[in-house]
Design a protein around this motif. Structure first.
Motif, PDB file in Angstrom:
ATOM      1  N   ASN A 112       0.580  -1.054  -0.137  1.00  0.00           N
ATOM      2  CA  ASN A 112       0.054  -0.277  -0.173  1.00  0.00           C
ATOM      3  C   ASN A 112       0.865   1.379  -0.489  1.00  0.00           C
ATOM      4  O   ASN A 112       0.316   2.075  -0.480  1.00  0.00           O
ATOM      5  CB  ASN A 112      -1.396  -0.166   1.284  1.00  0.00           C
ATOM      6  CG  ASN A 112      -2.285  -0.953   1.185  1.00  0.00           C
ATOM      7  OD1 ASN A 112      -2.586  -0.732   0.076  1.00  0.00           O
ATOM      8  ND2 ASN A 112      -2.107  -2.084   1.831  1.00  0.00           N
ATOM      9  N   ASN A 115       1.268   3.337  -3.137  1.00  0.00           N
ATOM     10  CA  ASN A 115       0.337   4.228  -2.777  1.00  0.00           C
ATOM     11  C   ASN A 115       0.992   5.671  -2.576  1.00  0.00           C
ATOM     12  O   ASN A 115       0.399   6.628  -3.440  1.00  0.00           O
ATOM     13  CB  ASN A 115      -1.128   3.827  -2.858  1.00  0.00           C
ATOM     14  CG  ASN A 115      -2.206   5.544  -3.714  1.00  0.00           C
ATOM     15  OD1 ASN A 115      -2.158   6.131  -2.829  1.00  0.00           O
ATOM     16  ND2 ASN A 115      -2.820   5.273  -4.846  1.00  0.00           N
ATOM     17  N   ILE A 328      -6.780   7.289   1.787  1.00  0.00           N
ATOM     18  CA  ILE A 328      -7.131   6.932   0.791  1.00  0.00           C
ATOM     19  C   ILE A 328      -8.990   7.669   0.553  1.00  0.00           C
ATOM     20  O   ILE A 328      -8.923   8.134  -1.066  1.00  0.00           O
ATOM     21  CB  ILE A 328      -7.595   5.056   1.194  1.00  0.00           C
ATOM     22  CG1 ILE A 328      -7.316   4.820  -0.727  1.00  0.00           C
ATOM     23  CG2 ILE A 328      -8.478   4.783   1.388  1.00  0.00           C
ATOM     24  CD1 ILE A 328      -6.176   5.024  -1.524  1.00  0.00           C
ATOM     25  N   CYS A 361      -1.208   3.197  -8.280  1.00  0.00           N
ATOM     26  CA  CYS A 361      -3.462   2.570  -7.907  1.00  0.00           C
ATOM     27  C   CYS A 361      -3.696   1.976  -8.430  1.00  0.00           C
ATOM     28  O   CYS A 361      -3.934   1.635 -10.194  1.00  0.00           O
ATOM     29  CB  CYS A 361      -3.850   3.841  -8.074  1.00  0.00           C
ATOM     30  SG  CYS A 361      -5.224   3.967  -7.805  1.00  0.00           S
ATOM     31  N   GLY A 370      -7.850   2.137  -5.386  1.00  0.00           N
ATOM     32  CA  GLY A 370      -6.209   2.113  -4.117  1.00  0.00           C
ATOM     33  C   GLY A 370      -4.910   0.918  -4.129  1.00  0.00           C
ATOM     34  O   GLY A 370      -4.229   1.102  -5.684  1.00  0.00           O
ATOM     35  N   ALA A 383      -9.198   1.058  -0.001  1.00  0.00           N
ATOM     36  CA  ALA A 383      -9.865   1.512  -1.805  1.00  0.00           C
ATOM     37  C   ALA A 383     -11.268   2.473  -1.251  1.00  0.00           C
ATOM     38  O   ALA A 383     -12.197   2.034  -0.165  1.00  0.00           O
ATOM     39  CB  ALA A 383     -10.500   0.184  -1.979  1.00  0.00           C
ATOM     40  N   SER A 391     -14.994   3.673   1.421  1.00  0.00           N
ATOM     41  CA  SER A 391     -13.739   3.506   1.187  1.00  0.00           C
ATOM     42  C   SER A 391     -14.277   2.434   2.464  1.00  0.00           C
ATOM     43  O   SER A 391     -14.671   2.026   3.074  1.00  0.00           O
ATOM     44  CB  SER A 391     -13.292   4.734   1.885  1.00  0.00           C
ATOM     45  OG  SER A 391     -13.894   4.767   3.484  1.00  0.00           O
TER      46      SER A 391
END
Length: 432
Positions: A112, A115, A328, A361, A370, A383, A391
């Motif tokens: 993650n 991102n 996010i 992404c 996400g 996400a 979300s």
């Protein structure tokens, strides 16, 4: 050593992305209304929001139990934080007698991180500090220096043809010395071999690039394919540090930029997330949950404090589910550090080789935009779905490798099943 590399996964029928390698390498706060309800002495019917909380908890419980049945053993926890246009719900399902985690429990969220790296690059682009379309050999705006050094130590294959955008898309062809085997290391990746020999080793991007040069490693000519590359994102982290250092006139790191502009007190939406870059910055704060790996022969490995210097920019982040959701959700709504126009670029600038991975992404039907991550016994996905304004963050601290990839993928898909089940329990589209 057991090495499993996952470059592209489909969680049930929904495309998602994650990479895992090497077993040595790789939750807004809502009160748990369910517990309060069971503690009430009267028999009043709970209001609709309480009923929804119970539905989410039941959904996540069901997925955890199904995963336990499939694996043949207990699952330490399965947790989902989900925010709708009006409410936030959190459910942590654990075996009887165990304490659930909370939205503020820290864990390592692995890829993650990518991102956040893309957000940093695009924020620099908005500020005129770099051009994400530029080649990495081009000069930094306002500087006589290129994005990466013009030295022999950086002359890795196809360097002169690679753009920043291609690195973000995994379309640059940069060989991944963190996931894939490297000559001279007995079938292991470079980072696995080095960290196995010295768990305190301070990794640098330069030493990873050196392996590309030494062995002339690449996957394909830039822009002609897709291959997930942690090393490509390590190079991006180097560019972020180099550009920030040039702009500030001081020596800055990737972690410095993320703290100063994306997650720290000065960011538009401050969150409790950190990106350690030093080999001695290993402590995962409390409250925390450690990743668990189950290996053949009844071997268990737990990962908490850990040297993440080999994963800077691609997997070194840690935080909690509340912070990841705040990040996010606000980012993808164009309410954080990036403008709505730039967020659209992040979501849609894909390469022809992979239409589901854009600029750090991914898009997953019925979950949204996400990323996900897998490292050292941790599985997580964050996400935001613009169609429903929902979300979520889902987290599972388990890699079951007792049956190799087969048992691992059950864990990975189980995490996604929990996310879909939580959505469906609230009346939103679930698993496609």
């Amino acid at each position: 050593m057991t090495t499993i590399v996952l470059h592209f996964l489909r969680a049930s029928h929904a495309p998602s992305h994650g990479s895992i390698s090497r077993r040595t390498s790789r939750l807004w706060l809502l009160l748990n209304l369910a517990g309060l309800l069971f503690a009430c002495a009267d028999h009043r019917e709970p209001d609709p929001d309480d009923q929804n909380q119970l539905r989410v908890q039941a959904a996540v419980d069901s997925v955890r139990r199904a995963l336990e049945d499939s694996l043949g053993h207990t699952v330490p926890s399965m947790s989902v934080l989900i925010q709708t246009p009006s409410q936030t719900y959190f459910a942590s399902s654990v075996p009887a007698g165990q304490s659930p985690i909370t939205p503020q429990t820290y864990f390592r969220f692995a890829s993650n991180t990518k991102n956040f790296t893309a957000t940093a690059i695009l924020n620099m682009y908005e500020d005129g500090w770099l051009d994400y379309k530029a080649k990495i050999t081009d000069l930094m705006p306002g500087s006589t220096q290129p994005y990466v050094p013009a030295t022999a130590e950086w002359n890795f294959p196809n360097k002169d043809q690679i753009t920043i955008e291609q690195l973000l898309q995994h379309s640059a062809g940069v060989y991944d010395v963190d996931n894939d085997s490297v000559p001279g290391f007995n079938g292991m990746s470079y980072t696995e071999a080095v960290q196995t020999a010295d768990p305190t080793h301070q990794f640098t991007t330069e030493e990873m690039v050196h392996q590309l040069i030494l062995n002339q490693l690449s996957y394909f000519a830039p822009g002609t394919g897709y291959h997930y590359s942690n090393t490509g994102y390590s190079i991006l982290s180097y560019i972020i540090a180099r550009v920030y250092s040039a702009r500030s006139g001081l020596t800055k790191t990737y972690g410095d930029y993320l703290y100063d502009y994306v997650v720290g007190p000065g960011a538009p939406i401050p969150v409790t997330i950190r990106f350690p870059v030093r080999a001695d910055d290993t402590v995962l704060p409390s409250p925390r949950v450690e990743g668990l790996e189950l290996l053949p022969g009844n071997i268990q490995k737990r990962y908490g404090d850990y040297n993440m210097s080999a994963q800077v920019g691609e997997g070194n982040g840690y935080g909690n589910m509340a912070s990841l959701n705040s990040y996010i959700r606000s980012l993808m709504k164009g309410q954080n550090v990036l403008t709505p126009q730039t967020v659209k670029l992040m979501q849609t600038s894909v390469s022809s080789a992979n239409p589901t991975y854009a600029l750090g992404c991914t898009f997953t039907p019925n979950l949204g935009y996400g990323h996900n991550g897998a490292r050292i016994g941790n599985l997580a996905v964050m996400a935001y779905d613009p169609l429903t304004d929902v979300s979520l963050v889902a987290y599972l601290p388990l890699w079951d490798l007792t049956d190799g990839f087969t048992s691992f993928i059950k864990c990975f898909n189980g995490m996604y099943d929990a996310a879909y089940a939580a959505r469906k329990s609230l009346g939103y589209p679930g698993k496609p």
